[in-house]
Design a protein around this motif. Sequence first.
Motif, mmCIF file in Angstrom:
data_model
loop_
_atom_site.group_PDB
_atom_site.id
_atom_site.type_symbol
_atom_site.label_atom_id
_atom_site.label_comp_id
_atom_site.label_asym_id
_atom_site.label_seq_id
_atom_site.Cartn_x
_atom_site.Cartn_y
_atom_site.Cartn_z
ATOM 1 N N ALA A 148 0.808 -1.227 0.000
ATOM 2 C CA ALA A 148 0.000 0.000 0.000
ATOM 3 C C ALA A 148 0.841 1.277 0.000
ATOM 4 O O ALA A 148 0.292 2.368 0.126
ATOM 5 C CB ALA A 148 -0.936 0.010 1.199
ATOM 6 N N GLU A 149 2.155 1.145 -0.135
ATOM 7 C CA GLU A 149 3.024 2.313 -0.011
ATOM 8 C C GLU A 149 2.639 3.429 -0.973
ATOM 9 O O GLU A 149 2.506 4.595 -0.577
ATOM 10 C CB GLU A 149 4.492 1.913 -0.243
ATOM 11 N N GLU A 150 2.440 3.098 -2.238
ATOM 12 C CA GLU A 150 2.143 4.131 -3.234
ATOM 13 C C GLU A 150 0.746 4.704 -3.039
ATOM 14 O O GLU A 150 0.532 5.919 -3.134
ATOM 15 C CB GLU A 150 2.286 3.543 -4.645
ATOM 16 N N ALA A 151 -0.217 3.822 -2.746
ATOM 17 C CA ALA A 151 -1.596 4.291 -2.563
ATOM 18 C C ALA A 151 -1.727 5.200 -1.357
ATOM 19 O O ALA A 151 -2.617 6.063 -1.317
ATOM 20 C CB ALA A 151 -2.531 3.089 -2.415
ATOM 21 N N ALA A 152 -0.853 5.045 -0.370
ATOM 22 C CA ALA A 152 -0.956 5.837 0.861
ATOM 23 C C ALA A 152 -0.347 7.227 0.719
ATOM 24 O O ALA A 152 -0.594 8.092 1.567
ATOM 25 C CB ALA A 152 -0.277 5.096 2.009
ATOM 26 N N ARG A 153 0.415 7.466 -0.330
ATOM 27 C CA ARG A 153 1.119 8.751 -0.450
ATOM 28 C C ARG A 153 0.165 9.934 -0.581
ATOM 29 O O ARG A 153 0.322 10.944 0.103
ATOM 30 C CB ARG A 153 2.094 8.729 -1.634
ATOM 31 N N GLU A 154 -0.819 9.830 -1.451
ATOM 32 C CA GLU A 154 -1.704 10.977 -1.646
ATOM 33 C C GLU A 154 -2.542 11.282 -0.400
ATOM 34 O O GLU A 154 -2.658 12.457 -0.013
ATOM 35 C CB GLU A 154 -2.601 10.785 -2.870
ATOM 36 N N PRO A 155 -3.128 10.279 0.273
ATOM 37 C CA PRO A 155 -3.812 10.604 1.532
ATOM 38 C C PRO A 155 -2.884 11.243 2.568
ATOM 39 O O PRO A 155 -3.311 12.137 3.310
ATOM 40 C CB PRO A 155 -4.324 9.236 2.007
ATOM 41 N N ALA A 156 -1.621 10.792 2.615
ATOM 42 C CA ALA A 156 -0.677 11.409 3.550
ATOM 43 C C ALA A 156 -0.440 12.872 3.186
ATOM 44 O O ALA A 156 -0.353 13.746 4.064
ATOM 45 C CB ALA A 156 0.646 10.639 3.547
ATOM 46 N N ARG A 157 -0.330 13.156 1.895
ATOM 47 C CA ARG A 157 -0.182 14.540 1.442
ATOM 48 C C ARG A 157 -1.412 15.352 1.846
ATOM 49 O O ARG A 157 -1.302 16.487 2.325
ATOM 50 C CB ARG A 157 0.004 14.602 -0.072
ATOM 51 N N GLN A 158 -2.583 14.775 1.640
ATOM 52 C CA GLN A 158 -3.823 15.490 1.928
ATOM 53 C C GLN A 158 -3.956 15.817 3.413
ATOM 54 O O GLN A 158 -4.447 16.886 3.780
ATOM 55 C CB GLN A 158 -5.023 14.666 1.463
ATOM 56 N N LEU A 159 -3.510 14.903 4.268
ATOM 57 C CA LEU A 159 -3.594 15.182 5.693
ATOM 58 C C LEU A 159 -2.658 16.329 6.073
ATOM 59 O O LEU A 159 -3.019 17.191 6.886
ATOM 60 C CB LEU A 159 -3.245 13.925 6.497
ATOM 61 N N GLY A 160 -1.476 16.354 5.476
ATOM 62 C CA GLY A 160 -0.580 17.479 5.709
ATOM 63 C C GLY A 160 -1.194 18.793 5.266
ATOM 64 O O GLY A 160 -1.103 19.814 5.968
ATOM 65 N N LEU A 161 -1.842 18.794 4.109
ATOM 66 C CA LEU A 161 -2.503 20.006 3.618
ATOM 67 C C LEU A 161 -3.625 20.432 4.551
ATOM 68 O O LEU A 161 -3.795 21.620 4.839
ATOM 69 C CB LEU A 161 -3.063 19.761 2.211
#
Length: 299
Positions: A148-161
């Motif tokens: 799930a490493e790649e799929a988790a990147r965008e949600p992690a970015r969104q939480l930072g935003l």
Amino acid sequence: MTLTASYERCRRLHARYGRSYYLATRLLPAWKRRHVHALYGFARYADEIVDGHRELADRARALDALTAEVTAGLAGEPVRDPVLPAFLHTVRSFGIDHGDIAAFLGAMRADLTVTRYPTYEDLLGYMAGSAAAIGTMMLPILETVPGAEEAAREPARQLGLAFQLTNFLRDVAEDLARGRIYLPLQDMAAFGVTEDDLRQPTTGRAVRELLAFEAERAHAHYRAAEPGIELLIPSSRPCIRAAKELYGGILAEIERSGFAVLERRARVPRRRRLATFARHLLRSAEAGRAELRAVVDVR
């Protein structure tokens, strides 16, 4: 500065300046906490350089020196700055993307000269380095479920935003005192808000309507981040759920006040923060025990 002392320095920075997230990190397995403190301590240290020196030239020199030391440290050279041994050790331990580090430092450099953002797209460009990159740097420490490493990147970015936009809404007066406005100028014009309106002791109707509009953007980022929590291993989920609730609580306090951010700084009451922590504590303990039970007996 020993590695142990450097980690402690970062922990203290996190405890002093990031109370909500620091509390949430108490829900992580103990061995992970110091690495989260290292990332936060480094980020806060760079932010303090940008905000803390009186003269622009002094801030630029200090940031240049930090950037040079980071570059040298990543190349394996000795460093002297007290937060860097822990940060660099964490970067090496988890294979954190050097591109994310460069993006973050680039955003810090932008804060030296860029004080206004014409559109929300322009603001997102800044937050990609100042906030989204922190989210993706956190991922290797938190750990994702297999594959799930790649799929988790965008949600992690969104939480930072989401976290940073929440801070921007809370800190309008504080940021303006430093000469910066993180509300898009295009949006300000659409709601008839001027810079003078942001300097008033009370929050006018037009400013409140503008902030309500920006708050909906923050909510959208929180929603986009939600699927990523289930992509983390179970022992990391309570921490991130608690952090999301605590930062979401700041946004809720802003909304509860009617967006009166110029009068006072929105805070989540201590009792509510502790209740959030307690609610997730049992799940954290259960997840930790389940992971230990899964250890293969190699005897």
